[in-house]
Scaffold this motif. Structure first.
Motif, PDB file in Angstrom:
ATOM      1  N   PRO A 121      43.140  24.817  46.826  1.00 42.02           N
ATOM      2  CA  PRO A 121      43.545  24.588  45.433  1.00 42.02           C
ATOM      3  C   PRO A 121      42.430  24.903  44.425  1.00 42.02           C
ATOM      4  O   PRO A 121      42.695  25.419  43.339  1.00 42.02           O
ATOM      5  CB  PRO A 121      43.906  23.103  45.397  1.00 42.02           C
ATOM      6  CG  PRO A 121      44.224  22.746  46.811  1.00 42.02           C
ATOM      7  CD  PRO A 121      43.315  23.611  47.648  1.00 42.02           C
ATOM      8  N   LEU A 122      41.184  24.602  44.795  1.00 46.15           N
ATOM      9  CA  LEU A 122      40.052  24.911  43.907  1.00 46.15           C
ATOM     10  C   LEU A 122      39.872  26.417  43.784  1.00 46.15           C
ATOM     11  O   LEU A 122      39.639  26.933  42.681  1.00 46.15           O
ATOM     12  CB  LEU A 122      38.772  24.261  44.434  1.00 46.15           C
ATOM     13  CG  LEU A 122      37.504  24.534  43.629  1.00 46.15           C
ATOM     14  CD1 LEU A 122      37.636  24.029  42.196  1.00 46.15           C
ATOM     15  CD2 LEU A 122      36.297  23.896  44.317  1.00 46.15           C
ATOM     16  N   LYS A 135      42.365  31.474  38.697  1.00 48.28           N
ATOM     17  CA  LYS A 135      43.088  31.326  37.418  1.00 48.28           C
ATOM     18  C   LYS A 135      42.101  31.413  36.251  1.00 48.28           C
ATOM     19  O   LYS A 135      42.410  32.013  35.211  1.00 48.28           O
ATOM     20  CB  LYS A 135      43.830  29.991  37.405  1.00 48.28           C
ATOM     21  CG  LYS A 135      44.541  29.683  36.124  1.00 48.28           C
ATOM     22  CD  LYS A 135      45.792  30.502  35.976  1.00 48.28           C
ATOM     23  CE  LYS A 135      46.604  29.997  34.791  1.00 48.28           C
ATOM     24  NZ  LYS A 135      47.778  30.802  34.564  1.00 48.28           N
ATOM     25  N   ASP A 141      42.176  28.644  44.076  1.00 50.16           N
ATOM     26  CA  ASP A 141      43.263  29.099  43.199  1.00 50.16           C
ATOM     27  C   ASP A 141      42.909  28.865  41.730  1.00 50.16           C
ATOM     28  O   ASP A 141      43.150  29.713  40.871  1.00 50.16           O
ATOM     29  CB  ASP A 141      44.575  28.383  43.538  1.00 50.16           C
ATOM     30  CG  ASP A 141      45.173  28.816  44.866  1.00 50.16           C
ATOM     31  OD1 ASP A 141      44.767  29.876  45.401  1.00 50.16           O
ATOM     32  OD2 ASP A 141      46.053  28.083  45.375  1.00 50.16           O
ATOM     33  N   MET A 142      42.325  27.702  41.429  1.00 50.49           N
ATOM     34  CA  MET A 142      41.954  27.384  40.045  1.00 50.49           C
ATOM     35  C   MET A 142      40.857  28.316  39.556  1.00 50.49           C
ATOM     36  O   MET A 142      40.893  28.783  38.406  1.00 50.49           O
ATOM     37  CB  MET A 142      41.503  25.924  39.945  1.00 50.49           C
ATOM     38  CG  MET A 142      41.210  25.461  38.530  1.00 50.49           C
ATOM     39  SD  MET A 142      42.682  25.484  37.494  1.00 50.49           S
ATOM     40  CE  MET A 142      42.006  26.176  36.003  1.00 50.49           C
TER      41      MET A 142
END
Length: 188
Positions: free
Chosen positions: A141-142, A148, A144-145
Motif C-alpha cells: 500500500p505504501l 500516486k 502504491d501511495m
C-alpha cells in the motif's frame, strides 16, 4: 558498505514472517561483516534483528534516548550503545553512523525514520541508499501511495526510483552496491 541502519518495529507484528525476515537480515549483515546500526531496543523486530546479528558474530550498535533506556527496553548485549538525550539526536547519530538504510515492517516511528532519511537523500544532505524490505507485501500500500505521489506530480520519478525495494535482504544489499544517487533536488 561497512554499516547499515535498520528501521523496524518495536513490536513483533502478527506474522512469523516479520520475525523471520528480521532474523534473516541480522544474520546476513553479520555474515557480510556489515555493522548493524539500529534503535537499541531488545523488543520486537528490533530485538530480533540485533539478536540474530549478535548470535552470528556481528557488530551491533544501538542508539537510544535516555528516557527509553530508563524504561529498561535497551538491549543489554550490544557491541556498543549510544545513549542520547532526544529522538532527534538518535536519528541524527544513526544517520551519521550508517552507510545505508533498510526499512523492515513497523509502525509510525519506522515510517517517520524512513521518510526523513529518504527526504534527506533527495535534498542531497546525504548520498546513502534507502530501502524497503517488502516481506509478505507489507509495504505494497505504501508503494502504491508513493507511485500516486509520482503520477500526481508531487514526487519526481528519479526520487521514486532511488528508493530500493526488494523482498530479500540479500537483494537489497546487492542493489546497495550498485546504487547511484540522483542529483540533489534543487540542482537539476
Amino acid at each position: 558498505m561497512k554499516s547499515v541502519c535498520i528501521f523496524c518495529g518495536s513490536a513483533n507484528g502478527n506474522s512469523t514472517e516479520y520475525i523471520d525476515i528480521a532474523k534473516q537480515t541480522g544474520r546476513l549483515l553479520a555474515d557480510s561483516n556489515i555493522t548493524l546500526i539500529y534503535g537499541g531496543g531488545r523488543v520486537g523486530l528490533m530485538g530480533a534483528v540485533a539478536d540474530a546479528a549478535l548470535e552470528h558474530g556481528g557488530k551491533v550498535v544501538g542508539v537510544m534516548p535516555r528516557s527509553l533506556v530508563e524504561q529498561e527496553i535497551a538491549h543489554d548485549r550490544l557491541t556498543e550503545l549510544h545513549v542520547v538525550d532526544s529522538m532527534h539526536q538518535r536519528k541524527t547519530l544513526m544517520a551519521q553512523l550508517a552507510d545505508g538504510f533498510i526499512t523492515l515492517p513497523g509502525g509510525c516511528g519506522t515510517m517517520e525514520e524512513l521518510f526523513e532519511q529518504w527526504t534527506w537523500a533527495q535534498l542531497g544532505i546525504h548520498n546513502k541508499p534507502c530501502s524497503l524490505l517488502n516481506v509478505a507485501g507489507y509495504f505494497d500500500p505504501l508503494i502504491d501511495m508513493i507511485q500516486k505521489m509520482t503520477t500526481s506530480g508531487f514526487l519526481r520519478r528519479e526520487y521514486l526510483e532511488m528508493l530500493v525495494i526488494d523482498i530479500s535482504p540479500a537483494g537489497i544489499l546487492k542493489q546497495f552496491k550498485e546504487y547511484q544517487p540522483p542529483k540533489k533536488k534543487w540542482q537539476q
